[in-house]
Design an enzyme around this catalytic site. Sequence first.
Site, short mmCIF file in Angstrom:
data_model
loop_
_atom_site.label_atom_id
_atom_site.label_comp_id
_atom_site.label_asym_id
_atom_site.label_seq_id
_atom_site.Cartn_x
_atom_site.Cartn_y
_atom_site.Cartn_z
N HIS A 203 40.92 44.58 41.30
CA HIS A 203 40.24 45.85 40.99
C HIS A 203 40.01 46.62 42.28
CE1 HIS A 203 39.59 44.38 36.92
NE2 HIS A 203 39.33 43.22 37.49
N GLU B 70 14.34 41.78 38.20
CA GLU B 70 13.65 42.16 36.98
C GLU B 70 12.13 42.08 37.15
OE1 GLU B 70 14.47 43.41 34.09
OE2 GLU B 70 12.58 43.00 33.09
N GLU C 32 33.74 42.74 40.67
CA GLU C 32 33.70 42.46 39.23
C GLU C 32 32.61 41.42 38.95
OE1 GLU C 32 37.42 41.37 37.44
OE2 GLU C 32 36.46 40.30 35.78
N HIS D 119 45.73 40.04 38.70
CA HIS D 119 45.39 41.44 38.97
C HIS D 119 44.25 41.50 39.97
CE1 HIS D 119 42.28 40.26 36.09
NE2 HIS D 119 41.54 41.24 36.59
N HIS E 235 9.39 51.37 31.55
CA HIS E 235 9.53 51.14 32.99
C HIS E 235 10.73 51.90 33.53
CE1 HIS E 235 12.66 48.47 31.42
NE2 HIS E 235 13.17 48.45 32.63
N HIS F 223 13.49 51.86 37.38
CA HIS F 223 13.84 51.16 38.61
C HIS F 223 14.87 51.97 39.36
CE1 HIS F 223 16.72 49.81 35.56
NE2 HIS F 223 15.75 49.19 34.94
N HIS G 238 42.94 37.78 41.10
CA HIS G 238 42.45 36.73 40.21
C HIS G 238 43.17 36.75 38.87
CE1 HIS G 238 39.98 40.33 39.64
NE2 HIS G 238 39.75 39.95 38.40
MN MN Z 1 15.27 48.37 32.89
MN MN Z 2 39.39 41.26 36.68
#
Ligand code: MN
Ligand code: MN
Length: 402
Positions: A296, A183, A301, A294, A115, A117, A340
């Site tokens: 991001h 999915e 995340e 920290h 498959h 996607h 966080h």
């Molecule tokens: Mn896949």
């Molecule tokens: Mn993190």
Amino acid sequence: MTLYSRRKLLATGAAGGLAAAAVVSAAAAEDYSAAAMSDPGPRDAAEAAINPYEWQGLPTDHGNLGTLRHSFSQVHNRHTDAGWAREVTVRNFPISKNMAGVNMRLPAGAVRELHWHVPAEWAFVTYGSGRITAVDSGAQRFVADVKVGDLWFFPGGVPHSIQGLGPDGCEFVLVFNDGNFSEDSTFLITDWFNHTPKQVLAENFGVPAATFDKTDRKDLWIFSAPLPGSLDADLAESSQPFVPNPYAFPLGDQTPVFQSAGGSVRIADSTNFPATTMAAALVEIAPGGMRELHWHPLSDEWQYYISGTARMGVFHGEGRNNTVEFHPSDVGYVPQSIGHYVQNIGKDTLRFLEVFTSAKYADISLASWMNNVPHELVSAHLNIDVATLRKMAQSKTPVVPV
Ligand code: MN
Ligand code: MN
């Protein structure tokens, strides 16, 4: 939460029960009366114990950041005779706008049908072993075996398959760089065959139409097939060149980029795994240890908790901060640049994945920020001794020592 307040919470819970929702103000959480903290019910003690901070946050918590935790253990599982999969997407976990997660089990021989996607697929093997295949836009091929601790990455649109190997197949988590992905709506090879006239297929492949007489059947999705032969035998099936950047990477076998008495961090991003456009970290934290404060700067995340018990504090500005507890099979989500920390509050090693939609891993450490700008300046904000600030580390400490 101090030991005292935790005891108070448990005692209150036992006496009164737990309400559906609570927003606890930073100033007064410890001072609420027993009456205010009571809940005559109905209540479900087991459900409430999964994330006790929904009922009463830490004294420093304030406001409602929404649901930052979900669990594969609490979502619908789609079974076939051969295996199963379940998903946490923006539909059942609204904060996860930019990534969706799937947890899949393929026993020995079971195949996740050929498959493709639209979004990219990042994966981590949590159990057993499997064989993965793909072909890129240059008709370059890829076949590899993956084991527990390995990851793979298939760019969006690249067609692929997964099959469980002996003795007991595999289990893994998939992360897609689109929270709206499902999915259940991938492009299946059988689906296309079933909706294309046989004459067109015959023309396309240069074979008689009768070739496809036995092909008509419903979508396979996850189905049983004989175990494949050796990897070498599968590789010998084609003389096309191999993809220039392999789609698999042994994350668990990497030397940690950071290690302390408190734990370790392994990273896979485009620096050491050129095929990927999704960075990730595998974090291990000893009991009592902590992933430092920290954020991001490049991406949200997506977290997957593999073992142990975690407590995450999330700071969202405007006085808002929530605390969340995590257990194995849980998913966590922290939006881009939201502060966080993650503590191991259990007795076992805490292991979890951090997955990002950016090709490069990046975090900004509160401690290294504070200690790399003039100390007098920081002292004027926080009223901490300059002498004390000068003793703090200037480099990052991803997992602080226990
Ligand atoms: Mn896949
Ligand atoms: Mn993190």
